[in-house]
Design a protein around this motif. Sequence first.
Motif, PDB file in Angstrom:
ATOM      1  N   SER A 469       0.822  -1.206   0.000  1.00  0.00           N
ATOM      2  CA  SER A 469       0.000   0.000   0.000  1.00  0.00           C
ATOM      3  C   SER A 469       0.854   1.253   0.000  1.00  0.00           C
ATOM      4  N   LEU A 472       2.412   1.651  -3.454  1.00  0.00           N
ATOM      5  CA  LEU A 472       1.447   2.035  -4.484  1.00  0.00           C
ATOM      6  C   LEU A 472       0.906   3.445  -4.277  1.00  0.00           C
ATOM      7  N   GLY A 473       0.939   3.914  -3.048  1.00  0.00           N
ATOM      8  CA  GLY A 473       0.304   5.192  -2.756  1.00  0.00           C
ATOM      9  C   GLY A 473       1.254   6.341  -2.580  1.00  0.00           C
ATOM     10  N   SER A 478       3.309   8.306  -7.905  1.00  0.00           N
ATOM     11  CA  SER A 478       2.216   8.896  -8.682  1.00  0.00           C
ATOM     12  C   SER A 478       2.727   9.965  -9.626  1.00  0.00           C
ATOM     13  N   ARG A 496       1.983  -2.606 -11.967  1.00  0.00           N
ATOM     14  CA  ARG A 496       1.348  -1.870 -10.886  1.00  0.00           C
ATOM     15  C   ARG A 496      -0.060  -2.412 -10.615  1.00  0.00           C
ATOM     16  N   SER A 497      -0.771  -2.761 -11.679  1.00  0.00           N
ATOM     17  CA  SER A 497      -2.107  -3.337 -11.525  1.00  0.00           C
ATOM     18  C   SER A 497      -2.055  -4.669 -10.772  1.00  0.00           C
ATOM     19  N   ARG A 500      -1.674  -4.103  -7.144  1.00  0.00           N
ATOM     20  CA  ARG A 500      -2.942  -3.755  -6.514  1.00  0.00           C
ATOM     21  C   ARG A 500      -3.790  -5.012  -6.246  1.00  0.00           C
ATOM     22  N   THR A 501      -3.800  -5.933  -7.222  1.00  0.00           N
ATOM     23  CA  THR A 501      -4.566  -7.183  -7.056  1.00  0.00           C
ATOM     24  C   THR A 501      -4.045  -7.985  -5.864  1.00  0.00           C
ATOM     25  N   ALA A 503      -2.460  -6.843  -3.314  1.00  0.00           N
ATOM     26  CA  ALA A 503      -2.821  -6.119  -2.094  1.00  0.00           C
ATOM     27  C   ALA A 503      -4.261  -6.421  -1.700  1.00  0.00           C
ATOM     28  N   GLU A 504      -5.163  -6.531  -2.688  1.00  0.00           N
ATOM     29  CA  GLU A 504      -6.557  -6.867  -2.395  1.00  0.00           C
ATOM     30  C   GLU A 504      -6.678  -8.283  -1.833  1.00  0.00           C
ATOM     31  N   SER A 507      -5.544  -8.274   1.676  1.00  0.00           N
ATOM     32  CA  SER A 507      -6.563  -7.627   2.495  1.00  0.00           C
ATOM     33  C   SER A 507      -7.681  -8.604   2.833  1.00  0.00           C
TER      34      SER A 507
END
Length: 716
Positions: A469, A472-473, A478, A496-497, A500-501, A503-504, A507
């Motif tokens: 996180s 990515l943030g 950015s 990067r996508s 994110r996956t 990370a989900e 989570s």
Amino acid sequence: MQSTANYLWHTDDLLGQGATASVYKARNKKSGELVAVKVFNTTSYLRPREVQVREFEVLRKLNHQNIVKLFAVEETGGSRQKVLVMEYCSSGSLLSVLESPENAFGLPEDEFLVVLRCVVAGMNHLRENGIVHRDIKPGNIMRLVGEEGQSIYKLTDFGAARELDDDEKFVSVYGTEEYLHPDMYERAVLRKPQQKAFGVTVDLWSIGVTLYHAATGSLPFIPFGGPRRNKEIMYRITTEKPAGAIAGAQRRENGPLEWSYTLPITCQLSLGLQSQLVPILANILEVEQAKCWGFDQFFAETSDILQRVVVHVFSLSQAVLHHIYIHAHNTIAIFQEAVHKQTSVAPRHQEYLFEGHLCVLEPSVSAQHIAHTTASSPLTLFSTAIPKGLAFRDPALDVPKFVPKVDLQADYNTAKGVLGAGYQALRLARALLDGQELMFRGLHWVMEVLQATCRRTLEVARTSLLYLSSSLGTERFSSVTGTPEIQELKAAAELRSRLRTLAEVLSRCSQNITETQESLSSLNRELVKSRDQVHEDRSIQQIQCCLDKMNFIYKQFKKSRMRPGLGYNEEQIHKLDKVNFSHLAKRLLQVFQEECVQKYQASLVTHGKRMRVVHETRNHLRLVGCSVAACNTEAQGVQESLSKLLEELSHQLLQDRAKGAQASPPPMAPYPSPPRKDLLLHMQELCEGMKLLASDLLDNNRIIERLNRVPAPPDV
């Protein structure tokens, strides 16, 4: 009163009586020390002179802690009868111990092992001195209590003993018929003429009957009506016994003979000890002397048992406590095989907890490294198995009925039998409660281990998620990805996508673990509530109260049976006592069934459900842990790829910067881009961050690998 020069006794203080002598409790005239004196009667003097003096000579030759000591040989003042002055054993004989209602179904395991150790040691001393006893039985094994409260058993009554080597034979007949070798029984009891000679193995037969009696509370060979009422059937049972059988009985008059190859379920010995003892009994209760073991093998096998240590193992899934007998020098692999034999749980599926901690047992390591266990603090075996619980026989099936009329002897015998069943119910009630306590404790420990696994896995998942996180943030990432140059890089966008996956997924795993923690906490609260209910159970106290009242009546019956009869009023009281005794027995058995057995069976059902939940939870956590590990591994690869891509982009920017220094300034863009110098610094910092993140993910993977090293149970 009677006396010798140094000892004094009263004829009322009779300890025992045989065919040729009586034994009394006596005192030393000077010191007051208690002793036992054996006074011979007229019949004994009708025997040949060498037979009369044989007992003196044998006792003088022997000196062992498990043989009653001979202090002196004296004569009475008037008749000048010979008197043996011997060690006094204040706790009676093994027979008196077995006749107590508490031991109606045999001795507890610890006490039986004491008997075995003492008898084997005493007999070994006899054989070392070339002595054959010829009258081994519980009545000739005396008990006293040592300074530390432990039982000590001693062989006594050497009136039939004589010197005999292993290869010698004798033809004279001695002994007590229930414990006699069948060949001796045939001549001595059935009075059949036969020319057989007997060897030292006749003592082994008597030892076998004695050990069976001590283990079960009853004789191994019982014809219908009893051994002394049906002597021909008694002889048939002992001589027709199949190889391997250790007991035989005739259940009904003229009925068939039934054989047993195991000890009865009412026996208090564990299956672990029974598996060691039964082969010994089978080989010394062998009618053919050629097939019977010799003393050397008997001593070797019994010593093997006595040298073993006990590891207590509670199979949590099966809800059964096991006693595993192994040698201290054995390996863990041998221990695991012994557990497998009793539980049917293969070594590769055995996992252990002790006092709440996981025990990882290496098969090649010595069993000495196993923690010291007790019945209340055993190793807890965790596996997938169906709960079966403690196997037992309902004590109500062994309760005799009073005869309607007043028969003092019969009433005493019935009360003794009922009281014996009552004590058996008390033992079983305690065992059932102890079993529930071990179930609750073991389940609590397993859930604590699962909670710890949840915490560690959750920590790894959240740490990984935090790193992803944060990477990515970041504003720098950015700002960099907002430039036209990086937006055109499809690979960077895909990487990067993918991050994110991942990370989900992490989570969701974190949320899943949190829900599992809540579920385990709820189950644990339910477990604590059930455990508190068991602790509040008062069935043991109710059964004990009934037993105390029954015991008082039993003692009255015991006194009454010695009287020739009762007066009218006494007889009415006796009848009322019989009624009250029956009511108390009925109440005791009702409490046992309704408060102990039914609750235990309900507890087993609930335990089975909880164990299924625990196994499902454990397997689920294993899958979640694997998902977290896979995410970490993949994230590490993605981070490495992204880091490499960023390094290439940084290198490209450096080249563009060098070219830009020689070219004319570009026209103004509608949206200004960050200065190339700042962009280059951002790229370099981001590269370093990616490397650190990849390193952290690698560390997480190592943690997960350690979590997964504990083997999972097999699929149900």
